[in-house]
Design a protein around this motif. Structure first.
Motif, PDB file in Angstrom:
ATOM      1  N   MET A   1       0.847  -1.171   0.000  1.00 56.14           N
ATOM      2  CA  MET A   1       0.000   0.000   0.000  1.00 56.14           C
ATOM      3  C   MET A   1       0.898   1.242   0.000  1.00 56.14           C
ATOM      4  O   MET A   1       1.842   1.322   0.778  1.00 56.14           O
ATOM      5  CB  MET A   1      -0.897  -0.014   1.237  1.00 56.14           C
ATOM      6  N   PRO A   2       0.596   2.216  -0.841  1.00 57.41           N
ATOM      7  CA  PRO A   2       1.397   3.443  -0.878  1.00 57.41           C
ATOM      8  C   PRO A   2       1.343   4.208   0.449  1.00 57.41           C
ATOM      9  O   PRO A   2       0.333   4.182   1.163  1.00 57.41           O
ATOM     10  CB  PRO A   2       0.734   4.261  -1.989  1.00 57.41           C
ATOM     11  N   GLU A   3       2.440   4.878   0.762  1.00 56.97           N
ATOM     12  CA  GLU A   3       2.538   5.648   2.009  1.00 56.97           C
ATOM     13  C   GLU A   3       1.442   6.703   2.145  1.00 56.97           C
ATOM     14  O   GLU A   3       1.038   7.035   3.252  1.00 56.97           O
ATOM     15  CB  GLU A   3       3.909   6.312   2.115  1.00 56.97           C
ATOM     16  N   ALA A   4       0.946   7.234   1.032  1.00 56.85           N
ATOM     17  CA  ALA A   4      -0.091   8.279   1.075  1.00 56.85           C
ATOM     18  C   ALA A   4      -1.371   7.792   1.750  1.00 56.85           C
ATOM     19  O   ALA A   4      -2.170   8.595   2.210  1.00 56.85           O
ATOM     20  CB  ALA A   4      -0.408   8.762  -0.337  1.00 56.85           C
ATOM     21  N   PHE A   5      -1.550   6.473   1.830  1.00 56.35           N
ATOM     22  CA  PHE A   5      -2.770   5.922   2.395  1.00 56.35           C
ATOM     23  C   PHE A   5      -2.570   5.327   3.785  1.00 56.35           C
ATOM     24  O   PHE A   5      -3.500   4.779   4.362  1.00 56.35           O
ATOM     25  CB  PHE A   5      -3.342   4.851   1.462  1.00 56.35           C
TER      26      PHE A   5
ATOM     27  N   MET B   1      -3.096  12.508  -0.377  1.00 60.53           N
ATOM     28  CA  MET B   1      -3.721  11.668  -1.400  1.00 60.53           C
ATOM     29  C   MET B   1      -3.785  12.382  -2.748  1.00 60.53           C
ATOM     30  O   MET B   1      -3.524  11.781  -3.790  1.00 60.53           O
ATOM     31  CB  MET B   1      -5.096  11.222  -0.941  1.00 60.53           C
ATOM     32  N   ASN B   2      -4.102  13.675  -2.723  1.00 59.55           N
ATOM     33  CA  ASN B   2      -4.120  14.443  -3.976  1.00 59.55           C
ATOM     34  C   ASN B   2      -2.738  14.461  -4.626  1.00 59.55           C
ATOM     35  O   ASN B   2      -2.617  14.290  -5.843  1.00 59.55           O
ATOM     36  CB  ASN B   2      -4.596  15.874  -3.727  1.00 59.55           C
ATOM     37  N   ASN B   3      -1.699  14.635  -3.821  1.00 64.00           N
ATOM     38  CA  ASN B   3      -0.335  14.624  -4.347  1.00 64.00           C
ATOM     39  C   ASN B   3       0.015  13.260  -4.928  1.00 64.00           C
ATOM     40  O   ASN B   3       0.673  13.170  -5.969  1.00 64.00           O
ATOM     41  CB  ASN B   3       0.669  15.006  -3.264  1.00 64.00           C
ATOM     42  N   PHE B   4      -0.423  12.205  -4.270  1.00 64.13           N
ATOM     43  CA  PHE B   4      -0.180  10.856  -4.772  1.00 64.13           C
ATOM     44  C   PHE B   4      -0.813  10.670  -6.145  1.00 64.13           C
ATOM     45  O   PHE B   4      -0.156  10.230  -7.091  1.00 64.13           O
ATOM     46  CB  PHE B   4      -0.731   9.814  -3.787  1.00 64.13           C
ATOM     47  N   PHE B   5      -2.092  11.018  -6.278  1.00 60.13           N
ATOM     48  CA  PHE B   5      -2.780  10.827  -7.555  1.00 60.13           C
ATOM     49  C   PHE B   5      -2.241  11.764  -8.632  1.00 60.13           C
ATOM     50  O   PHE B   5      -2.157  11.381  -9.791  1.00 60.13           O
ATOM     51  CB  PHE B   5      -4.294  10.981  -7.386  1.00 60.13           C
ATOM     52  N   ALA B   6      -1.842  12.967  -8.259  1.00 63.01           N
ATOM     53  CA  ALA B   6      -1.261  13.895  -9.226  1.00 63.01           C
ATOM     54  C   ALA B   6       0.051  13.336  -9.773  1.00 63.01           C
ATOM     55  O   ALA B   6       0.320  13.431 -10.975  1.00 63.01           O
ATOM     56  CB  ALA B   6      -1.032  15.260  -8.585  1.00 63.01           C
TER      57      ALA B   6
ATOM     58  N   LYS C   1       0.824  10.172 -10.009  1.00 65.99           N
ATOM     59  CA  LYS C   1       0.475   9.030 -10.866  1.00 65.99           C
ATOM     60  C   LYS C   1      -0.020   9.516 -12.225  1.00 65.99           C
ATOM     61  O   LYS C   1       0.331   8.957 -13.245  1.00 65.99           O
ATOM     62  CB  LYS C   1      -0.598   8.155 -10.211  1.00 65.99           C
ATOM     63  N   ASN C   2      -0.842  10.566 -12.228  1.00 66.99           N
ATOM     64  CA  ASN C   2      -1.371  11.101 -13.481  1.00 66.99           C
ATOM     65  C   ASN C   2      -0.279  11.707 -14.337  1.00 66.99           C
ATOM     66  O   ASN C   2      -0.297  11.589 -15.555  1.00 66.99           O
ATOM     67  CB  ASN C   2      -2.475  12.127 -13.214  1.00 66.99           C
TER      68      ASN C   2
ATOM     69  N   THR D   1       1.543   8.931 -16.275  1.00 69.55           N
ATOM     70  CA  THR D   1       0.822   8.297 -17.376  1.00 69.55           C
ATOM     71  C   THR D   1       0.615   9.264 -18.531  1.00 69.55           C
ATOM     72  O   THR D   1       0.376   8.831 -19.643  1.00 69.55           O
ATOM     73  CB  THR D   1      -0.568   7.770 -16.914  1.00 69.55           C
ATOM     74  N   ASN D   2       0.716  10.559 -18.287  1.00 70.50           N
ATOM     75  CA  ASN D   2       0.531  11.543 -19.348  1.00 70.50           C
ATOM     76  C   ASN D   2       1.822  11.885 -20.076  1.00 70.50           C
ATOM     77  O   ASN D   2       1.818  12.667 -20.997  1.00 70.50           O
ATOM     78  CB  ASN D   2      -0.105  12.824 -18.790  1.00 70.50           C
ATOM     79  N   ASP D   3       2.943  11.320 -19.637  1.00 68.73           N
ATOM     80  CA  ASP D   3       4.235  11.624 -20.290  1.00 68.73           C
ATOM     81  C   ASP D   3       4.364  10.917 -21.619  1.00 68.73           C
ATOM     82  O   ASP D   3       3.889   9.919 -21.918  1.00 68.73           O
ATOM     83  CB  ASP D   3       5.404  11.201 -19.386  1.00 68.73           C
TER      84      ASP D   3
END
Length: 43
Positions: A1-5, A30-35, A37-38, A41-43
């Protein structure tokens, strides 16, 4: 599980909820974690 959670709350020996982070801090983590990740995937 990621540290953000992890580590947002715990329970004492009587089963009472103990907040380890305030809700705003948890949301920001959590917002920083998802940002991050996004952006990968957008690179």
């Amino acid at each position: 599980m990621p540290e953000a959670f992890k580590g947002h709350y715990s329970f004492d020996e009587d089963g009472n909820l103990i907040e380890l982070r305030n809700p705003n801090e948890a949301k920001e983590m959590m917002n920083n974690f998802f940002a991050s990740k996004n952006s990968r995937t957008n690179d």
